[in-house]
Write an enzyme that holds these catalytic residues in place. Sequence first.
Site, PDB file in Angstrom:
ATOM      1  N   ASN A 207     -10.460  -6.225   8.515  1.00  0.00           N
ATOM      2  CA  ASN A 207      -9.591  -5.143   8.960  1.00  0.00           C
ATOM      3  C   ASN A 207      -9.232  -5.364  10.423  1.00  0.00           C
ATOM      4  OD1 ASN A 207      -8.177  -2.786   9.386  1.00  0.00           O
ATOM      5  ND2 ASN A 207      -9.664  -1.490   8.341  1.00  0.00           N
TER       6      ASN A 207
ATOM      7  N   GLU B 266       0.807  -1.219   0.000  1.00  0.00           N
ATOM      8  CA  GLU B 266       0.000   0.000   0.000  1.00  0.00           C
ATOM      9  C   GLU B 266       0.842   1.272   0.000  1.00  0.00           C
ATOM     10  OE1 GLU B 266      -4.066   0.437   1.787  1.00  0.00           O
ATOM     11  OE2 GLU B 266      -2.834   1.205   3.439  1.00  0.00           O
TER      12      GLU B 266
ATOM     13  N   GLU C  50      -6.157  -7.320   6.573  1.00  0.00           N
ATOM     14  CA  GLU C  50      -5.739  -5.930   6.390  1.00  0.00           C
ATOM     15  C   GLU C  50      -5.239  -5.321   7.699  1.00  0.00           C
ATOM     16  OE1 GLU C  50      -8.934  -3.605   4.686  1.00  0.00           O
ATOM     17  OE2 GLU C  50      -9.916  -5.432   4.016  1.00  0.00           O
ATOM     18  N   SER C  51      -4.130  -4.622   7.620  1.00  0.00           N
ATOM     19  CA  SER C  51      -3.606  -3.781   8.705  1.00  0.00           C
ATOM     20  C   SER C  51      -2.869  -4.567   9.792  1.00  0.00           C
ATOM     21  CB  SER C  51      -4.714  -2.960   9.369  1.00  0.00           C
ATOM     22  OG  SER C  51      -5.403  -2.178   8.420  1.00  0.00           O
TER      23      SER C  51
ATOM     24  N   LYS D 286      -8.369   2.732  -2.728  1.00  0.00           N
ATOM     25  CA  LYS D 286      -8.605   2.706  -1.284  1.00  0.00           C
ATOM     26  C   LYS D 286      -9.191   4.039  -0.835  1.00  0.00           C
ATOM     27  CE  LYS D 286      -7.685   0.523   2.766  1.00  0.00           C
ATOM     28  NZ  LYS D 286      -6.310   0.543   3.321  1.00  0.00           N
TER      29      LYS D 286
ATOM     30  N   GLU E 122     -14.889  -4.977   3.039  1.00  0.00           N
ATOM     31  CA  GLU E 122     -14.176  -4.964   4.311  1.00  0.00           C
ATOM     32  C   GLU E 122     -15.125  -5.152   5.482  1.00  0.00           C
ATOM     33  OE1 GLU E 122     -10.902  -2.152   5.071  1.00  0.00           O
ATOM     34  OE2 GLU E 122     -12.166  -1.402   6.701  1.00  0.00           O
TER      35      GLU E 122
ATOM     36  N   LYS F 219       0.655   4.724   1.234  1.00  0.00           N
ATOM     37  CA  LYS F 219      -0.105   5.431   2.268  1.00  0.00           C
ATOM     38  C   LYS F 219       0.777   6.529   2.832  1.00  0.00           C
ATOM     39  CE  LYS F 219      -2.477   4.320   6.630  1.00  0.00           C
ATOM     40  NZ  LYS F 219      -2.797   3.193   7.550  1.00  0.00           N
TER      41      LYS F 219
END
Length: 269
Positions: A192, A60, A222-223, A123, A172, A62
């Site tokens: 997430n 990603e 995710e994350s 995103k 998500e 970001k």
Amino acid sequence: MKDVLDEIVAWKRIEVVQAKAVLPLRQLEQSVRRQMDEDNTPPPSMSKALLASDTGIIAEMKRRSPSKGWISEGAKPDVVPLYYEHNGATAVSILTDSKYFGGDDEFVVKARQSGLTLPVLYKNFVIDAYQLFQARRCGASAVLLIAACLRKDECRSLLRLAHDLGLEVLLETHDEKELDYVDLEPDMCGVNNRHLGTFVTDVAHSFRMARLLPEQLCKVSESGISDPQTVLRLREAGYRGFLIGESLMKTEDPGQALAAFVECIAHSA
């Protein structure tokens, strides 16, 4: 930290109204439909790429976050995504929200112009059909739909339009209360690990949710993923996609950081 999700979504509604005032929906749709007819080539499939990959890393771009502030303010969209492609990413996620994440739709455009061929996840906090046309126009392959931001009927409508535009959907979820959204049959289902309101991160969410999601679904964690061993454990639990942003972007060289991460996975598998 206060719950900021409602604040972000409220601003997103204002932002969409402002965008429509500049370029009305009808004009945007006509432009995108014309672009699709002229191009006649669908965007690369993100779900197929993840299912075929031995690593499944969604790297990603970001630049900032509401909780951390600026992570990499000078990161260039015509450099970082392509560097990810050259260093083992399966797909690329590009933050396009400006106010909270320092992104822009033009980042996707510039990434494509730089030569990026990987699937690109748009995103953002998508709450209106207008944003799907924006995503298709700038060259995305897939869009993120967040269950916590949408009623189920809204999500269904947006998912159908996304498919009509040749876009895949990463739906998500965060917890068991949102499992009924999976009935909408998204192309991918993300879990997430970071609570969108408090920004507290716990990878254990993915392991808990893995047992509750359909086995055949392309699952994405995710994350909060910064350890290659975590990816291997998540793969054993059934995940095929792993969205990694901050741990790469906070390094001096995100591409090299990704290369080392991918190599570690390959050697440990």
